[in-house]
Design an enzyme around this catalytic site. Structure first.
Site, PDB file in Angstrom:
ATOM      1  N   GLU A 183       6.358 -18.929  -1.634  1.00  0.00           N
ATOM      2  CA  GLU A 183       6.887 -19.503  -0.792  1.00  0.00           C
ATOM      3  C   GLU A 183       7.818 -20.373  -1.445  1.00  0.00           C
ATOM      4  O   GLU A 183       7.482 -21.002  -2.384  1.00  0.00           O
ATOM      5  CB  GLU A 183       6.191 -20.193   0.056  1.00  0.00           C
ATOM      6  CG  GLU A 183       6.987 -20.982   1.376  1.00  0.00           C
ATOM      7  CD  GLU A 183       6.079 -21.878   2.211  1.00  0.00           C
ATOM      8  OE1 GLU A 183       6.707 -22.327   3.117  1.00  0.00           O
ATOM      9  OE2 GLU A 183       4.814 -21.451   2.135  1.00  0.00           O
ATOM     10  N   GLU A 220      -4.654 -23.061   3.358  1.00  0.00           N
ATOM     11  CA  GLU A 220      -3.724 -22.423   2.156  1.00  0.00           C
ATOM     12  C   GLU A 220      -4.505 -23.099   1.007  1.00  0.00           C
ATOM     13  O   GLU A 220      -4.858 -24.400   0.794  1.00  0.00           O
ATOM     14  CB  GLU A 220      -2.552 -22.944   2.466  1.00  0.00           C
ATOM     15  CG  GLU A 220      -2.111 -22.520   3.908  1.00  0.00           C
ATOM     16  CD  GLU A 220      -0.826 -23.006   4.452  1.00  0.00           C
ATOM     17  OE1 GLU A 220       0.138 -23.353   3.449  1.00  0.00           O
ATOM     18  OE2 GLU A 220      -0.364 -22.963   5.496  1.00  0.00           O
TER      19      GLU A 220
END
Length: 419
Positions: free
Chosen positions: A334, A223
């Site tokens: 997120e 990520e």
């Protein structure tokens, strides 16, 4: 009667004595716990903070240590202790064509995005910049062992998302994704904001995920993106970050260089350091480009920031499923929603505005691409979208000649339709 009074006094003295003993024991126990915690903190700090050749005080309060790249945290990993550093990737993906991180405003000239610590110095060649971990950073964590780690199940799971997934994990997303193929990298340009965070132990981030395996226990994930996380960094600055895990966030992996794993080769960019300047609502829009790809020869996963900075790589030996390729790629936002007051959090995703507000109102990912088996960057096919609660955070796809595949995403969290 006198006999009874004496007996009661004796009994009272006995209880006082026991109470004093218990208080003394509790005080000793607290002191021992405090000493043990201090010992653990000191041990962890010495492990994370390698001896620098030079240190730079950033205007935002960070200290950036310039550490010789052979002494970086990566080489504490048992699999990497005899690792030979790959100083450059063997191949870049063909078709690589994107500019330096820049302002996206037609009325202004292009401006670079930089890191704040650059204002006070640079690291010498052969070293890497590492944001120094402080004692208060460790003490903010729920435990020393959990410092620098994400919670289990923090990756969005579009295929099997159930209504109770939100309450189980506390994480919410607004993403675009592709799945079902073999993906050897991903790329996007993301504009950079400073979303407001309601609780210090909530966060908001925008990133690319490269995933392999199952979401339950053996997920491999790489990520990269930007985040605001008061709990991790001690402030609300927007920061460049990376993350990795090979077991669904259970024991392996961490943010940035807070554990062994990612090998940095670049002396210019510090993972976890503040990004500047930032986009403003109905004003100038600043964005960063991120590319992650697999070196076809060595098998390592490389990361590039903007057009100029190849930062380093995740060795293939860290992973099981990602040894070959990713089976899913996700792009998007997120947040953590703790519902601390019984209501949905007001923590913002992206700009804090819904996709319908478009350019300079909402956050965007543009020039979304994947790397195929021939090491070519190409537009993704069958791009899907996913969000747990579209009234809180949403995502809208688009396609354009200059922006390629893109989407606007984000939202304010709590509002009249998201109580």
């Amino acid at each position: 009667m006198l006999y009874m009074d004496a007996k009661m006094k004796q009994k009272g003295l006995y209880y006082c004595f026991i109470l004093l003993l218990m208080m003394s024991f509790c005080d000793a126990s607290r002191r021992l716990n405090a000493e043990f915690q201090n010992l653990q903190v000191t041990k962890q700090l010495s492990k994370l903070n390698k001896t620098p050749l030079k240190s730079i005080k950033s205007p935002d309060g960070d200290i950036i240590d310039c550490v010789h790249r052979s002494r970086q945290p990566a080489f504490d990993h048992p699999l990497l202790q005899n690792h030979t550093i790959q100083v450059r990737p063997n191949y870049h993906p063909e078709g690589l064509n994107f500019g330096v991180s820049k302002v996206s405003n037609l009325n202004e000239e292009t401006k670079p995005v930089h890191q704040l610590w650059h204002l006070n110095g640079r690291c010498p060649e052969g070293t890497i910049p590492i944001r120094r971990t402080k004692q208060e950073d460790l003490l903010r964590a729920s435990s020393i062992g959990s410092f620098g780690k994400k919670k289990h199940k923090s990756s969005p799971q579009p295929r099997s998302a159930a209504p109770d997934l939100i309450t189980q994990t506390g994480h919410q997303h607004a993403i675009a994704y592709v799945e079902g193929g073999k993906y050897y990298g991903a790329k996007a340009t993301i504009n950079v904001w400073e979303p407001q965070i309601q609780q210090p132990n909530e966060f908001s981030l925008s990133q690319i995920w490269l995933l392999g395996g199952t979401f339950n226990s053996d997920l491999n994930s790489i990520e990269a993106g930007w985040q605001v996380s008061p709990d991790l960094y001690g402030d609300s600055n927007t920061r460049l970050f990376t993350y990795w895990t090979s077991d669904a966030y259970q024991a392996t992996g961490c943010y940035n260089l807070l554990c062994s794993g990612f090998i940095q080769i670049n002396s210019e960019i510090a993972l976890g350091a503040s990004i500047s300047p930032l986009s403003s609502y109905k004003g100038s829009q600043y964005d960063i480009s991120i590319l992650v790809w697999k070196d076809p020869k060595e098998g390592n996963w490389w990361m590039q920031f903007g057009n100029d900075y190849v930062l380093g790589y995740w060795p293939a030996s860290l992973f099981s499923y990602l040894v070959d390729s990713a089976s899913m790629v996700e792009w998007g936002g997120e947040v953590v929603n703790l519902e601390s007051d019984g209501l949905h959090t007001t923590t913002q995703m992206g700009s804090g505005h819904f996709p319908e507000e478009g350019f300079s109102g909402a956050s965007y990912f543009k020039n979304i691409q994947v790397v195929d088996g021939s090491n070519n960057l190409r537009a993704p096919t069958d791009l899907g979208v996913f969000t747990e609660e579209s009234n809180c955070y949403d995502v809208k796809l688009g396609k354009d000649g200059d922006w390629g595949n893109f989407f606007y995403y984000g939202g304010p969290g709590r509002n009249t339709k998201c109580p």
